[in-house]
Design an enzyme around this catalytic site. Structure first.
Site, PDB file in Angstrom:
ATOM      1  N   HIS A   1       0.805  -1.170   0.027  1.00 59.54           N
ATOM      2  CA  HIS A   1      -0.012   0.086   0.054  1.00 59.54           C
ATOM      3  C   HIS A   1       0.906   1.362  -0.088  1.00 59.54           C
ATOM      4  CE1 HIS A   1      -3.150   2.844   1.241  1.00 59.54           C
ATOM      5  NE2 HIS A   1      -4.141   1.999   0.643  1.00 59.54           N
TER       6      HIS A   1
ATOM      7  N   ASP B   1      -8.084  -5.533   0.348  1.00 58.41           N
ATOM      8  CA  ASP B   1      -8.566  -5.945  -0.962  1.00 58.41           C
ATOM      9  C   ASP B   1      -8.270  -7.411  -0.895  1.00 58.41           C
ATOM     10  OD1 ASP B   1      -9.765  -3.970  -2.132  1.00 58.41           O
ATOM     11  OD2 ASP B   1      -8.060  -3.176  -2.996  1.00 58.41           O
TER      12      ASP B   1
HETATM   13  N1  CMC Z   1       4.370  -7.362  -4.869  1.00 56.44           N
HETATM   14  C1  CMC Z   1       5.545  -7.478  -5.069  1.00 56.44           C
HETATM   15  N2  CMC Z   1       6.248  -6.318  -4.822  1.00 56.44           N
HETATM   16  C2  CMC Z   1       5.676  -5.234  -4.569  1.00 56.44           C
HETATM   17  C3  CMC Z   1       4.399  -5.135  -4.311  1.00 56.44           C
HETATM   18  C4  CMC Z   1       3.601  -6.380  -4.381  1.00 56.44           C
HETATM   19  N3  CMC Z   1       2.143  -6.117  -4.298  1.00 56.44           N
HETATM   20  N4  CMC Z   1       3.928  -3.810  -3.919  1.00 56.44           N
HETATM   21  C5  CMC Z   1       5.055  -3.140  -3.991  1.00 56.44           C
HETATM   22  N5  CMC Z   1       6.121  -4.100  -4.359  1.00 56.44           N
HETATM   23  C6  CMC Z   1       7.669  -3.739  -4.440  1.00 56.44           C
HETATM   24  C7  CMC Z   1       7.788  -2.890  -5.672  1.00 56.44           C
HETATM   25  O1  CMC Z   1       8.257  -3.821  -6.832  1.00 56.44           O
HETATM   26  C8  CMC Z   1       8.841  -1.918  -5.210  1.00 56.44           C
HETATM   27  O2  CMC Z   1      10.297  -2.650  -5.325  1.00 56.44           O
HETATM   28  P1  CMC Z   1      11.769  -2.061  -5.591  1.00 56.44           P
HETATM   29  O3  CMC Z   1      11.722  -1.032  -4.596  1.00 56.44           O
HETATM   30  O4  CMC Z   1      12.626  -3.090  -5.661  1.00 56.44           O
HETATM   31  O5  CMC Z   1      11.231  -1.209  -6.961  1.00 56.44           O
HETATM   32  C9  CMC Z   1       8.798  -1.622  -3.774  1.00 56.44           C
HETATM   33  O6  CMC Z   1       7.873  -2.706  -3.329  1.00 56.44           O
HETATM   34  C10 CMC Z   1       7.882  -0.473  -3.767  1.00 56.44           C
HETATM   35  O7  CMC Z   1       6.792  -0.465  -4.630  1.00 56.44           O
HETATM   36  P2  CMC Z   1       6.064   0.888  -5.381  1.00 56.44           P
HETATM   37  O8  CMC Z   1       5.334   0.471  -6.335  1.00 56.44           O
HETATM   38  O9  CMC Z   1       7.115   1.724  -5.460  1.00 56.44           O
HETATM   39  O10 CMC Z   1       5.204   1.311  -3.917  1.00 56.44           O
HETATM   40  P3  CMC Z   1       3.909   2.203  -3.997  1.00 56.44           P
HETATM   41  O11 CMC Z   1       3.790   2.734  -2.865  1.00 56.44           O
HETATM   42  O12 CMC Z   1       3.850   3.109  -5.338  1.00 56.44           O
HETATM   43  O13 CMC Z   1       2.650   0.858  -4.597  1.00 56.44           O
HETATM   44  C11 CMC Z   1       0.895  -0.292  -4.623  1.00 56.44           C
HETATM   45  C12 CMC Z   1       1.482   0.866  -3.849  1.00 56.44           C
HETATM   46  C13 CMC Z   1      -0.576  -0.425  -3.847  1.00 56.44           C
HETATM   47  C14 CMC Z   1       0.724   0.674  -5.934  1.00 56.44           C
HETATM   48  C15 CMC Z   1       1.492  -1.617  -4.745  1.00 56.44           C
HETATM   49  O14 CMC Z   1       2.119  -1.867  -3.387  1.00 56.44           O
HETATM   50  C16 CMC Z   1       0.885  -2.621  -5.504  1.00 56.44           C
HETATM   51  O15 CMC Z   1       0.877  -2.646  -6.791  1.00 56.44           O
HETATM   52  N6  CMC Z   1       0.043  -3.677  -4.916  1.00 56.44           N
HETATM   53  C17 CMC Z   1      -0.628  -4.326  -5.517  1.00 56.44           C
HETATM   54  C18 CMC Z   1      -1.966  -3.815  -5.879  1.00 56.44           C
HETATM   55  C19 CMC Z   1      -2.818  -3.536  -4.621  1.00 56.44           C
HETATM   56  O16 CMC Z   1      -3.083  -4.586  -3.938  1.00 56.44           O
HETATM   57  N7  CMC Z   1      -3.699  -2.606  -4.780  1.00 56.44           N
HETATM   58  C20 CMC Z   1      -4.526  -2.103  -3.675  1.00 56.44           C
HETATM   59  C21 CMC Z   1      -4.165  -0.924  -2.651  1.00 56.44           C
HETATM   60  S1  CMC Z   1      -5.352  -0.899  -1.467  1.00 56.44           S
HETATM   61  C22 CMC Z   1      -6.818  -0.594  -2.154  1.00 56.44           C
HETATM   62  C23 CMC Z   1      -6.770   1.028  -2.309  1.00 56.44           C
HETATM   63  O17 CMC Z   1      -6.668   1.970  -1.264  1.00 56.44           O
HETATM   64  O18 CMC Z   1      -7.159   1.378  -3.471  1.00 56.44           O
END
Ligand code: CMC
Length: 435
Positions: free
Chosen positions: A312, A369
């Site tokens: 998240h 989720d």
């Molecule tokens: N599985 C594997 N690796 C992950 C995941 C995941 N679900 N989420 C983040 N990472 C890794 C990512 O690859 C990155 O690694 P590195 O630093 O080596 O590049 C690191 O963690 C940070 O990720 P980010 O994408 O920079 O972090 P963010 O804060 O932009 O992403 C997120 C947040 C929710 C988009 C992401 O965690 C994700 O894609 N999760 C899966 C989708 C999901 O479950 N979304 C629902 C969010 S809750 C409902 C809502 O509020 O809408």
């Protein structure tokens, strides 16, 4: 200190070469302080650069507080756990809209007002016929909520507080009706009108699952679960869809149009679409013995696969909503006597991920989720409806945030700037001279 009073001002200094500037720091009630950079460009000629707005506070708000490191979520100061456990969704709606928990009389009056706005305009029924039966219900929802502005002209004057409140109540009341209609349309069943002697969640389940040929008896355990799912998703401060609603609202657009913009934004798999994606992923994994393969893929920097329902932007700790959701999931499955193998996959995946260095280091925990998909599927919803249910629940949050913005005397048109890296000015060449 109130961000707007200017009392007890702390200062941040910015020095560039031999020049320096001061910017005020404001403290909130709790949580990180902010540096007011609104005069940065005027004074220095430079912009801030913050893709994804990870360090940007876009507004002052009194509605929702999240401490992502501690896993805390408060609506108007009240922990989500207490609201989900002891209250109901309409109480949360009242709280988000008015700022205080209602008295018994206020609650009765509010429930009554919402209930008496649940019916849609009869002409909206015909509006549905324009959609293909296989349309994604989020497409239908986006279109129909936007279309409400064509049906309720008497509540689109955003300068009138009474009209603003009528529009707010209308949207909270009608979004479940529209969502249920989108579902019924997709399966070729007749629309079911709302029933005023039912509570909000039971009424919604009835509009989704009743058929004219049979008596429908709401199941109190499922209704309670539905109500709790709505409460858990009611608001989440300045997330992508809420920021979209605020940005649309900052132009003076009518509230129905703004909420439609929020719904469109919610649709994406990184936001509201994640519950659908999480369930699909659990189905693809299929059995506990295949989990290591998927965990390996999630950790591989050369593989774009992510564990959906994990991680998240704000929570770097267990999402407090996920804990309640996990409990609700068990309650629903027990009530229905469902033995879903995907729950075993989910529990084992969670266990492995919580002990894996990659997930620990990156502070990736299950989010709300992760368990909601299994729960909703057991309740009878197809995956395409999951994000629609999220939209029904979040409508109140969007509306409360939109109202707060409109009522904020410091509100301005939202207009971010950019770091331009395209071509500088160049001379236009007639087509005959181009190579
Ligand atoms: N599985 C594997 N690796 C992950 C995941 C995941 N679900 N989420 C983040 N990472 C890794 C990512 O690859 C990155 O690694 P590195 O630093 O080596 O590049 C690191 O963690 C940070 O990720 P980010 O994408 O920079 O972090 P963010 O804060 O932009 O992403 C997120 C947040 C929710 C988009 C992401 O965690 C994700 O894609 N999760 C899966 C989708 C999901 O479950 N979304 C629902 C969010 S809750 C409902 C809502 O509020 O809408």
């Amino acid at each position: 200190m109130d961000a707007k009073t200017g009392a007890n001002i702390k200062i941040a200094k910015l020095t560039l070469g031999d020049k320096s500037w001061s910017f005020p720091i404001y403290d909130g009630t709790v949580g990180p302080s902010v540096m007011d950079v609104s005069k940065l460009y005027a004074e220095t000629g430079i912009f801030t650069y913050d893709p994804g707005f990870t360090s940007t506070g876009s507004c002052e708000s009194k509605i929702t507080y999240i401490d992502g490191d501690a896993g805390v979520l408060l609506y108007r100061g009240y922990p989500i756990e207490d609201l989900a456990e002891h209250g109901d969704f309409l109480e949360t709606c009242y709280l988000l809209l008015y700022g205080e928990l209602p008295t018994a009389a206020q609650k009765e009056n509010f429930d009554d007002r919402v209930t008496h706005h649940t019916m849609g305009h009869e002409q909206m029924m015909r509006f549905f016929q324009g959609f293909r039966r296989d349309a994604h219900p989020m497409a239908v929802m986006t279109g129909c909520v936007g279309a409400l502005s064509a049906f309720y002209h008497d509540s689109t004057d955003i300068t009138d507080p009474t009209q603003r409140m009528v529009a707010s109540i209308r949207m909270i009341a009608k979004s479940p009706t529209l969502a249920a209609m989108a579902y019924k349309y997709s399966i070729g069943q007749p629309f079911v009108y709302p029933k005023n002697d039912l509570d909000y969640a039971s009424n919604f389940l009835r509009m989704c699952f009743a058929v004219p040929c049979e008596e429908y008896k709401p199941n109190p355990v499922l209704a309670r679960a539905m109500d709790r799912i709505f409460t858990l998703h009611a608001d989440h401060e300045q997330n992508a869809s809420t920021s979209t609603v605020r940005l649309a609202g900052s132009t003076g657009a009518n509230p129905f149009a703004c909420i439609a913009a929020g719904i469109a934004c919610l649709w994406g798999p990184a936001h509201g679409g994640a519950n659908e994606a999480a369930l699909k992923m659990l189905g693809e994994i299929g059995s506990v013995d295949r989990i290591p393969e998927y965990v390996k893929r999630a950790k591989d920097p050369n593989d774009s696969f992510r564990l959906m329902g994990f991680g998240h932007r704000v929570y770097k700790h267990y999402d407090p909503r996920a804990k309640i959701m996990q409990k609700t999931c068990h309650e629903v499955l027990n009530e229905l006597g469902v033995n879903d193998p995907l729950l075993d996959v989910a529990l084992e995946l969670e266990r492995i991920a919580l002990h894996d260095d990659y997930f620990i280091e990156k502070r990736l925990y299950p989010n709300v989720d992760f368990y909601s998909g299994i729960t909703l599927r057991a309740m009878g919803f197809p995956t395409a409806m999951f994000t629609v249910l999220f939209a029904v629940a979040r409508t109140v949050g969007w509306i409360a945030q939109w109202k707060e913005m409109i009522e904020d005397p410091h509100q301005k048109l939202g207009r971010p700037r950019q770091l331009y890296t395209g071509s500088p000015r160049r001379e236009y060449q007639p087509i005959s001279r181009r190579k």
